[in-house]
Design an enzyme around this catalytic site. Sequence first.
Site, PDB file in Angstrom:
ATOM      1  N   SER A  30       0.842  -1.188   0.000  1.00 56.45           N
ATOM      2  CA  SER A  30       0.000   0.000   0.000  1.00 56.45           C
ATOM      3  C   SER A  30       0.877   1.238   0.000  1.00 56.45           C
ATOM      4  CB  SER A  30      -0.896   0.019   1.248  1.00 56.45           C
ATOM      5  OG  SER A  30      -1.538   1.273   1.404  1.00 56.45           O
ATOM      6  N   TYR A  35      -0.095   0.210  10.655  1.00 53.55           N
ATOM      7  CA  TYR A  35      -0.424  -0.176   9.277  1.00 53.55           C
ATOM      8  C   TYR A  35       0.774   0.087   8.368  1.00 53.55           C
ATOM      9  CZ  TYR A  35      -2.933  -0.456   4.826  1.00 53.55           C
ATOM     10  OH  TYR A  35      -3.343  -0.799   3.558  1.00 53.55           O
TER      11      TYR A  35
END
Length: 368
Positions: free
Chosen positions: A199, A225
Site C-alpha cells: 500500500s 499499518y
Amino acid sequence: MNVSYAEARNIVFPKLASAIDGLVMKTLCQRSQSHISEGAAQKNVFGETSTTDEVLSGVNLKGKRVLVTGVSSGLGVETARSLAAHGAQVVGAARDLKKANAATDQVSKDAAANGGSFEVIALDLASLTSIRACADALLKKGEPFDVIIANAGVMATPFGHTKDGFETQFGTNHLGHFVLVNRIEPLLRPGGRLINLASAGHRFANVDLQDPNFERTPYDPWVAYGRSKTANILFAVAFDARHRSRGIRAAAVHPGGIQTELARHLDPAQSQAAIDRISKESTAAGGQPFKYKTIPQGAATSVWAGFVASAEEIGGQYCENCHVGQIVSEDKPLTVNTEGVRAYALDPKTAEALWRKSGELVESISNE
C-alpha cells in the site's frame, strides 16, 4: 564401488554437467515466464484506470494454478474471478469459509464457463496453527503453483494481538504471509511469482525491528499499518533475492484507494473529511481531486504483475497503477493521490534484517 550415472557424469564431466543443468533450468524458467505473459503486449499500455479484464485481455491462463489469499470480499474476490475467467485453476484462502463461498459464487460460475476452476480453503492469518495446517494440507496435496498472490490483510485496527501474541496488523499482514509463503515455497514452479499486496500506506512508517509489537512504543493504528505494509514490500524484496536463481520472482503492489471492507475500522465521517482535504490540496497544487478506484481497477495491478509484466521488470520492485513505482526521497511530501515508494521499503539490508527477525519471532511459537 557402485556409481550411478548421475554421479559418474558429475565426476567425469563436472563442467559439462553443470552447463547442461543450467541450460535445463534456464529453459524451464523461460517457458514458464513466456507462458505467464502469453498474449500480453510488449509495450505496457495499462495504467491507473485499467481493469483486470483489460489487463488480461487475450491472456490464456489455462493450466496455470494460483493461490489467492483473502477471497471473502473486495480485491481478493475480483482477483480470483478475473484469473478463473481466463482459465486459471484458482485456490482461494479465507478465514470465514461461509462468507467466502457466498462472496465467490460468481468466481465459480466464471471458472466453469471458461475452462478454469475454483476452490476455497481455510486460512486464518492471525493464527500460526491455522497457517501451518493450511500450508501442510497444500504440501500434502503436492500440486504446484505458478503464482501466489498474498492479498489478505487488515487496516488501522484498534490495538490488539493475534492468537500468538503479535501486534494485529504486523502479525496478520506480514508474519502470517511470511510463514505461509515460506512453508509452501517448494510448491512454486520455476518461473513462478509471489505478489504481495502492499500500500501507499507504507509511507506512514518504516519497520521497527526493535519493537515490532508496540511493547514500548505508543500505539498508533496508522503507524502500525505503515509498518506492516513496509514489511510486505521488504518481504518481496528478500524473497526475490533468495529465489531468482530458480527463475522465481517477487514483487509488491499498491492497488490504490478503493472502498472495500478493509476500511471497516475507520470512522466514515473522518475518512470523508480526510478525502476532502486531500482533494482540496491536490487541486490547489494543479492536480486532480481524489477519486476512488473501482474494485476491478484496484485488482488490475495484482494480475498485471503476476501474469503480464516481464519478470525482470517487476522482480524485487514496488508496483502501482500497472507499472513499476519510482523511489521518491523522504523530503518530498506524498499524498494518497500521488505515486512513489520510499527508499527504505526497498532497502535490501533492511529486507534481510526483517527476514531474520520474522524467523526469530515465528520460531519462538511452537510448531506443534
